[in-house]
Design a protein around this motif. Structure first.
Motif, short mmCIF file in Angstrom:
data_model
loop_
_atom_site.label_atom_id
_atom_site.label_comp_id
_atom_site.label_asym_id
_atom_site.label_seq_id
_atom_site.Cartn_x
_atom_site.Cartn_y
_atom_site.Cartn_z
N PRO A 146 0.85 -1.26 0.11
CA PRO A 146 -0.18 0.02 0.03
C PRO A 146 0.85 1.21 -0.11
O PRO A 146 0.63 2.42 -0.48
CB PRO A 146 -0.76 -0.12 1.32
N SER A 147 2.04 1.25 0.41
CA SER A 147 3.06 2.48 0.40
C SER A 147 3.17 2.98 -0.98
O SER A 147 3.64 4.12 -1.12
CB SER A 147 4.07 2.13 1.22
N TRP A 148 2.99 2.00 -1.84
CA TRP A 148 3.28 2.60 -3.38
C TRP A 148 1.93 3.12 -4.16
O TRP A 148 2.09 3.48 -5.18
CB TRP A 148 3.90 1.41 -4.05
N ASN A 149 0.89 3.35 -3.32
CA ASN A 149 -0.24 3.84 -3.88
C ASN A 149 -0.18 5.25 -4.46
O ASN A 149 0.32 6.09 -3.62
CB ASN A 149 -1.35 3.83 -2.77
N GLY A 150 -0.41 5.22 -5.85
CA GLY A 150 -0.18 6.50 -6.42
C GLY A 150 1.25 6.88 -7.10
O GLY A 150 1.30 8.04 -7.42
N ARG A 151 2.00 6.13 -6.61
CA ARG A 151 3.49 6.43 -6.85
C ARG A 151 3.97 5.90 -7.92
O ARG A 151 5.25 6.05 -8.40
CB ARG A 151 4.44 6.20 -5.55
#
Length: 327
Positions: A146-151
């Motif tokens: 989830p830490s990569w969401n939108g990245r």
């Protein structure tokens, strides 16, 4: 030579601005300007004709060729993957170029309906300035966190053969839950070129794209950018040219394909546009800072299956949640 993107006037001009002669071939291409200019120069030198150019996304151009089937306006298409071209076979005719003798049999399209012009490898282009001290991701599965969401960003598989290769490959390499979690983190771009550009400009921490597009920015001196070949394996696909059925330029269209497949052209394309050759008589590492294909972990998939399942796969893709969409 003037480039004509989709939507622009269809008149193709010669070097002096006059209407091109009837025998001058017209190329429909999704390739970047440096690559196209290299091919134009080679065709001009070898064939003494001016190569007209219509540019656009591969999917858009293929649909255009389909729409023009009753009265073809283009001669040569360059380029797309077999997993996309399979749906457009009726609009092309086979051509066994003599240059194919230097191409691995494994890359040859059945019946030489299309000609392998180069090989694409899928990579991550990572902007280390946006990692906030974290490690460079080494695997596809890491991007499902989830830490990569939108990245992260990738091309839309409905309009880009690059995007389709990435989406299909990930769907078969990863388990369903990991694949869907990864996709839900991604922004989907309508433009393939916007993906590496977005990572290079610091808009996204990672772009999923072909090696040729990634390395252009690394070679340009952006030390914060890293090419990653994921540990689980990555995907490769041949990029193909094709002779449009009923090509108005006739034999000149075939000679244009010969020029595109020649050793001189493939070395030039490697040097100016970082396109990995389809020919077996060129060592990539002698010309650019890319690894040899034998040193890359590859996850193979069936191109014919990908082409046959395209419509159903894209319908499933459309239903998956994503982080957003951009042009």
């Amino acid at each position: 030579m003037k480039f004509h993107p989709i939507g622009a006037a269809a008149l193709i001009l010669g070097a002096a601005g006059a209407p091109a002669l009837a025998q001058d071939p017209v190329l429909y291409t999704s390739n970047p300007v440096p690559a196209v200019e290299a091919v134009q120069a080679l065709v001009r030198d070898r064939l003494e004709v001016e190569l007209g150019v219509i540019t656009g996304g591969s999917g858009v151009l293929l649909r255009r060729i389909e729409a023009e089937a009753g009265a073809p306006q283009g001669d040569v298409f360059w380029s797309s993957s077999a997993n996309t071209l399979g749906a457009y076979e009726p609009f092309f005719e086979a051509y066994s170029s003599p240059e194919l003798a230097a191409v691995s049999e494994s890359l040859r399209y059945p019946g030489d309906l299309f000609q392998p012009s180069n090989v694409h490898v899928v990579t991550m282009l990572v902007n280390t300035d946006l990692l906030d001290g974290a490690e460079v991701p080494a695997s596809w599965a890491e991007l499902a966190d989830p830490s990569w969401n939108g990245r992260g960003i990738m091309p839309d598989p409905a309009n880009s053969s690059t995007g389709y290769t990435i989406a299909w490959g990930l769907a078969h390499l990863l388990d369903k839950a990991t694949f869907e979690a990864l996709v839900s983190n991604l922004v989907i771009s309508g433009s393939s070129s916007a993906v590496p550009k977005g990572a290079a400009m610091g808009e996204y921490a990672v772009g999923l794209t072909f090696e040729t597009n990634s390395y252009a920015y690394v070679d340009g001196g952006q030390e914060e950018l890293k090419l990653v070949y994921p540990s689980e394996g990555t995907f490769l696909t041949a990029d193909y040219s094709g002779l449009v059925k009923g090509a108005p330029a006739g034999e000149t269209a075939k000679k244009t394909i010969d020029a595109l497949l020649s050793k001189d052209a493939q070395i030039e394309l490697l040097q100016v546009a970082f396109r990995r050759p389809s020919r077996t008589d060129i060592n990539v590492s002698e010309f650019v800072g890319l690894p040899e294909l034998a040193d890359i972990e590859v996850f193979p998939f069936d191109e014919a299956e990908a082409a046959a399942a395209r419509e159903a796969f894209l319908a499933e893709w459309a239903a998956l949640p994503k982080a957003g969409d951009v042009e």
